[in-house]
Every structure is written in C-alpha cells, then in structure tokens.
Design an enzyme around this catalytic site. Structure first.
Site, PDB file in Angstrom:
ATOM      1  N   PHE A 191       0.863  -1.347  -0.093  1.00  0.00           N
ATOM      2  CA  PHE A 191      -0.140   0.165   0.026  1.00  0.00           C
ATOM      3  C   PHE A 191       0.849   1.045   0.050  1.00  0.00           C
ATOM      4  O   PHE A 191       1.629   1.606   0.874  1.00  0.00           O
ATOM      5  CB  PHE A 191      -0.926  -0.039   1.210  1.00  0.00           C
ATOM      6  CG  PHE A 191      -1.816   1.235   1.442  1.00  0.00           C
ATOM      7  CD1 PHE A 191      -2.832   1.462   0.389  1.00  0.00           C
ATOM      8  CD2 PHE A 191      -1.629   2.162   2.405  1.00  0.00           C
ATOM      9  CE1 PHE A 191      -3.703   2.498   0.604  1.00  0.00           C
ATOM     10  CE2 PHE A 191      -2.262   3.142   2.579  1.00  0.00           C
ATOM     11  CZ  PHE A 191      -3.420   3.466   1.484  1.00  0.00           C
ATOM     12  N   TYR A 204       1.349   5.523  -0.389  1.00  0.00           N
ATOM     13  CA  TYR A 204       0.667   6.640  -0.122  1.00  0.00           C
ATOM     14  C   TYR A 204       1.439   7.953  -0.581  1.00  0.00           C
ATOM     15  O   TYR A 204       0.827   9.047  -0.352  1.00  0.00           O
ATOM     16  CB  TYR A 204      -0.010   6.425   1.333  1.00  0.00           C
ATOM     17  CG  TYR A 204       1.007   6.214   2.462  1.00  0.00           C
ATOM     18  CD1 TYR A 204       1.948   7.428   2.696  1.00  0.00           C
ATOM     19  CD2 TYR A 204       1.337   5.261   2.901  1.00  0.00           C
ATOM     20  CE1 TYR A 204       2.985   7.205   3.560  1.00  0.00           C
ATOM     21  CE2 TYR A 204       2.378   4.944   3.649  1.00  0.00           C
ATOM     22  CZ  TYR A 204       3.190   6.277   4.162  1.00  0.00           C
ATOM     23  OH  TYR A 204       4.237   5.877   5.104  1.00  0.00           O
ATOM     24  N   GLU A 259      12.841   2.634   1.227  1.00  0.00           N
ATOM     25  CA  GLU A 259      11.997   3.415   2.445  1.00  0.00           C
ATOM     26  C   GLU A 259      13.007   3.552   3.653  1.00  0.00           C
ATOM     27  O   GLU A 259      12.540   3.955   4.674  1.00  0.00           O
ATOM     28  CB  GLU A 259      10.826   2.636   2.882  1.00  0.00           C
ATOM     29  CG  GLU A 259       9.662   2.276   1.819  1.00  0.00           C
ATOM     30  CD  GLU A 259       9.225   3.594   1.511  1.00  0.00           C
ATOM     31  OE1 GLU A 259       9.464   4.570   2.113  1.00  0.00           O
ATOM     32  OE2 GLU A 259       8.524   3.731   0.200  1.00  0.00           O
TER      33      GLU A 259
END
Length: 187
Positions: A19, A21, A97
């Site tokens: 997911f 965003y 990340e």
C-alpha cells in the site's frame, strides 16, 4: 475512473501487496527501483492520517523537505494505491524506504478497496520524525500519482492543498525527468 477494480487473488504466492501513499503512488516513480510493481487497486486506509516529516529531524537529501508518513488517527483516512510486487523486490523497496537505517518500519495494514473488500498489505511508517512540509517537487510527484491512478477527487484536492516548503533547487535528475514528463503530458 482509471484503474478502479481489483484483480482476483490468484498469483499472490510469489508476490506481495504494497500500500503506497507517498511518492510511490506514481507508476514511473515506483518502477525506478521496483520494476515488478503492477497496479492492483485503489484503496483506503481507515483511521490513519497522512503527515510529512523528517526522520530524527534530518531533512531528506533526496527530496529536500518532509516526506510522507502515516499515523493512527480515528475518523481519518488515507487513500493510496495497492501494488502487486514480486517478492524479489522486497529488499529494494525496504532499501528505498530506509528500513535498515531506521527511517521507516514495515507495518501490515488492512485497507478497504472501492468494492468494499478488505485486503492486507505491507506499508511503511516513519519512526521518530519531526513534522516538516514537503518540497514542491515531492508534493507534485504525489499529486501526479494520485491523479494518474484515479484516487477520489476530494482526496486529490486535499493533497493539492498541502503547503510545501520553499525549496527552489533540484531534486535527483531521475525525479526531475519524471516531473518534466508529467508536466508535458498535462499541457
């Protein structure tokens, strides 16, 4: 609306659902490091809120401003894109990340598809961050991704309303190229 449906769950054994965003909403951005990512669906993360900040207060050298994170916030919601990715891209995604350096931690989230199905996805949450506005370039990449994948218009307007910092320099060349291409496609 582009890309609203979710595929069935076949072929998930050697893949995972992610997911996104933030900047990884944009197909071209996620494909820089994770070529296996394929659009799965648009989804909503309930009781979370989007925020921007810098891990340990250190400004992102890539983006020159705050970067996206999420935090629990009852009644709020974050819209994003679910990508289906090969497990071979797990390390490159974690690296992007900053998991090893402690910028983000991996979390498991349950998101709701537009058809009302709940699916479990991998996502990331920034730890120990200080709030900071995003650079105009970072905000632009997020807005481009939201538009490209047909996130709800109301949510796109919220993203457009985010106040960026006043960074006027360049971000990485590959990101500058993506922004330029996006601008020529919308004019």
């Amino acid at each position: 609306m582009a890309n609203s449906g979710c595929e069935d769950g076949r072929g998930l054994e050697e893949t995972f659902l992610y997911f996104a965003y933030g900047s990884n909403l944009l197909t071209e951005r996620i494909h820089l490091r994770n070529p296996s990512a394929t659009f799965y669906c648009v989804a909503r993360l309930q009781d979370f809120k989007l925020d921007f900040g810098n891990s340990q207060g250190k400004t992102s050298q890539t983006w020159h401003g705050g970067i996206a994170t999420i935090f629990q916030s009852p009644g709020d919601e974050v819209w994003g894109v679910v990508w289906k990715m090969n497990k071979s891209n797990l390390n490159s995604l974690d690296e992007q990340e900053g998991v090893k350096s402690g910028i983000y931690v991996v979390i498991e989230v349950k998101v709701l598809t537009q058809e009302g199905r709940t699916i479990t996805c991998r996502s990331y949450l920034m730890t120990n961050y200080k709030r900071a506005p995003p650079s105009p370039q970072y905000k632009k990449v997020i807005c481009m991704g939201a538009k490209e994948n047909g996130l709800p218009l109301e949510y796109q307007e919220k993203l457009k309303a985010i106040e960026p910092n006043n960074y006027k320099g360049k971000v990485s060349e590959e990101i500058e190229d993506i922004i330029k291409r996006g601008e020529t496609q919308t004019h």
